[in-house]
Design a protein around this motif. Structure first.
Motif, PDB file in Angstrom:
ATOM      1  N   MET A  12      85.047  26.184  76.420  1.00 30.75           N
ATOM      2  CA  MET A  12      85.137  25.146  75.404  1.00 30.75           C
ATOM      3  C   MET A  12      85.640  23.835  75.988  1.00 30.75           C
ATOM      4  SD  MET A  12      83.929  26.240  72.574  1.00 30.75           S
ATOM      5  CE  MET A  12      84.520  24.935  71.508  1.00 30.75           C
ATOM      6  N   LEU A  16      83.467  20.414  75.617  1.00 25.94           N
ATOM      7  CA  LEU A  16      83.969  19.254  74.897  1.00 25.94           C
ATOM      8  C   LEU A  16      84.209  18.062  75.814  1.00 25.94           C
ATOM      9  CD1 LEU A  16      86.389  21.033  72.411  1.00 25.94           C
ATOM     10  CD2 LEU A  16      84.037  20.278  72.023  1.00 25.94           C
ATOM     11  N   ASP A  24      77.728  18.522  68.141  1.00 26.60           N
ATOM     12  CA  ASP A  24      78.127  19.209  66.911  1.00 26.60           C
ATOM     13  C   ASP A  24      78.231  20.675  67.294  1.00 26.60           C
ATOM     14  OD1 ASP A  24      78.728  19.758  64.244  1.00 26.60           O
ATOM     15  OD2 ASP A  24      76.621  20.087  63.741  1.00 26.60           O
ATOM     16  N   VAL A  25      79.442  21.201  67.374  1.00 28.79           N
ATOM     17  CA  VAL A  25      79.690  22.522  67.960  1.00 28.79           C
ATOM     18  C   VAL A  25      80.080  23.518  66.871  1.00 28.79           C
ATOM     19  CG1 VAL A  25      81.057  23.821  69.640  1.00 28.79           C
ATOM     20  CG2 VAL A  25      80.471  21.421  70.087  1.00 28.79           C
ATOM     21  N   VAL A  26      79.509  24.706  66.956  1.00 29.08           N
ATOM     22  CA  VAL A  26      79.932  25.803  66.092  1.00 29.08           C
ATOM     23  C   VAL A  26      80.143  27.042  66.948  1.00 29.08           C
ATOM     24  CG1 VAL A  26      77.601  26.604  65.498  1.00 29.08           C
ATOM     25  CG2 VAL A  26      79.489  27.056  63.942  1.00 29.08           C
ATOM     26  N   VAL A  27      81.194  27.780  66.659  1.00 30.54           N
ATOM     27  CA  VAL A  27      81.498  29.045  67.334  1.00 30.54           C
ATOM     28  C   VAL A  27      81.202  30.169  66.351  1.00 30.54           C
ATOM     29  CG1 VAL A  27      83.284  30.456  68.408  1.00 30.54           C
ATOM     30  CG2 VAL A  27      83.282  27.970  68.751  1.00 30.54           C
ATOM     31  N   VAL A  37      90.037  28.711  68.937  1.00 34.84           N
ATOM     32  CA  VAL A  37      89.044  27.652  68.739  1.00 34.84           C
ATOM     33  C   VAL A  37      89.764  26.305  68.648  1.00 34.84           C
ATOM     34  CG1 VAL A  37      87.202  26.795  67.250  1.00 34.84           C
ATOM     35  CG2 VAL A  37      87.527  29.267  67.547  1.00 34.84           C
ATOM     36  N   ILE A  41      86.721  22.114  65.571  1.00 34.37           N
ATOM     37  CA  ILE A  41      85.476  22.841  65.840  1.00 34.37           C
ATOM     38  C   ILE A  41      85.250  23.862  64.730  1.00 34.37           C
ATOM     39  CG2 ILE A  41      84.244  24.343  67.428  1.00 34.37           C
ATOM     40  CD1 ILE A  41      84.621  21.466  68.388  1.00 34.37           C
ATOM     41  N   ARG A  42      84.070  23.840  64.142  1.00 31.97           N
ATOM     42  CA  ARG A  42      83.757  24.758  63.048  1.00 31.97           C
ATOM     43  C   ARG A  42      83.452  26.166  63.563  1.00 31.97           C
ATOM     44  NH1 ARG A  42      79.167  23.582  61.228  1.00 31.97           N
ATOM     45  NH2 ARG A  42      78.618  21.985  62.759  1.00 31.97           N
ATOM     46  N   THR A  43      83.648  27.128  62.709  1.00 33.44           N
ATOM     47  CA  THR A  43      83.359  28.521  63.050  1.00 33.44           C
ATOM     48  C   THR A  43      82.524  29.160  61.942  1.00 33.44           C
ATOM     49  OG1 THR A  43      85.368  29.399  62.010  1.00 33.44           O
ATOM     50  CG2 THR A  43      85.516  28.735  64.330  1.00 33.44           C
ATOM     51  N   VAL A  63      74.401  24.004  62.807  1.00 32.58           N
ATOM     52  CA  VAL A  63      74.693  22.755  63.518  1.00 32.58           C
ATOM     53  C   VAL A  63      73.598  21.732  63.250  1.00 32.58           C
ATOM     54  CG1 VAL A  63      76.065  23.760  65.381  1.00 32.58           C
ATOM     55  CG2 VAL A  63      73.578  23.631  65.619  1.00 32.58           C
TER      56      VAL A  63
END
Length: 275
Positions: A12, A16, A24-27, A37, A41-43, A63
């Motif tokens: 990560m 970043l 635009d990051v999603v885990v 996280v 950062i969205r999950t 995303v």
């Protein structure tokens, strides 16, 4: 899956730190709630482990952006312009569906044979490729969505060949950029308990889903001969053959037979779809 804390944090951080691109990051938590996280950062938390390719599909659906980066959580981008360079190459050629960097072990610098997306395994030679190493690659969204995304039901193994073949069947190509290096530990896929079964099952599904019917037996015959030659351990061979039978007897998913024109294009590009 929260089983790689240190690797995930490094991955990560390197992601970043990328420059020259808007991220635009999603885990995606595959059956778990993601931990460690970074703030902001969205999950997405899935109630069960749906497998790697379907997890990627979920991520792509959550995303924004014209380009989709699929990034394993134990990979590292050692240079801050890695994504920007991949994106530039992708945007220069409207016929490209995806670009893949060179993957190398961070300690030894070795690029494993399975990471080189061509039959001739020169890891330093750039050019058009017909398959992909799934763990790190950049793809156009306006190709990914029309071709149907990753084959989620594969769960693990060979989903990249399936996706690449469908890209080619829609008139696109792929490109390998060895001058952009991504670090990834040189692990053995056989460490997964289900490797030999799923590897064989998905090989069969891949052929049944994508190839003209006359080529399916040829493709599977080549795979069977290679398996008999490579797997000298009787237990491994039995497990592989059980996976082969499973692939023949179970639903391979929606069939989208590639055209003979695509077969010819793949062959001219150096990888006939029977290999």
């Amino acid at each position: 899956m929260n089983d790689r804390k240190e690797e995930f944090i490094r991955a990560m951080d390197s992601l970043l730190a990328q420059q020259g691109v808007d991220l635009d990051v999603v885990v995606v938590g595959n059956g778990i709630e993601p931990e460690h996280v970074p703030t902001g950062i969205r999950t997405v938390t899935l109630p069960e482990n749906v497998g790697i390719p379907e997890g990627r599909n979920v991520g792509a659906a959550n995303v924004k952006g014209d380009l989709l980066l699929f990034f394993d959580n134990d990979a590292i981008l050692p240079e801050p312009d890695s994504i920007a360079r991949l994106a530039t190459r992708l945007q220069q050629d409207p016929e490209l569906a995806y670009v893949q960097p060179r993957i190398a072990d961070p300690d030894t610098g070795i690029t494993l044979r399975r990471w080189v997306p061509r039959l001739r395994a020169d890891a330093t030679r750039p050019g058009t490729v017909t398959v992909m190493a799934e763990g790190i690659m950049l793809m156009r969204r306006d190709v990914f969505e029309p071709v149907g995304g990753w084959p989620g039901h594969f769960f693990l193994f060979h989903e990249g060949i399936d996706l690449a073949w469908r890209c080619w069947d829609h008139g696109y190509t792929g490109y390998y950029m060895p001058d952009v290096i991504v670090h990834h530990p040189a692990t053995n896929p056989a460490r997964h308990a289900t490797f030999y079964r799923m590897n064989a099952r998905n090989r069969v599904w891949l052929a049944r889903r994508n190839l003209p019917r006359v080529l399916v037996p040829a493709n599977l015959a080549v795979w069977t001969l290679l398996a008999l030659w490579r797997f000298r351990d009787p237990k491994v061979l039995r497990t592989s053959l059980a996976g082969f039978r499973e692939g023949m007897r179970t639903d391979c998913g929606p069939r989208a037979r590639m055209s003979w024109h695509t077969v010819a294009r793949l062959t001219l590009a150096g990888r006939p779809p029977v290999f």
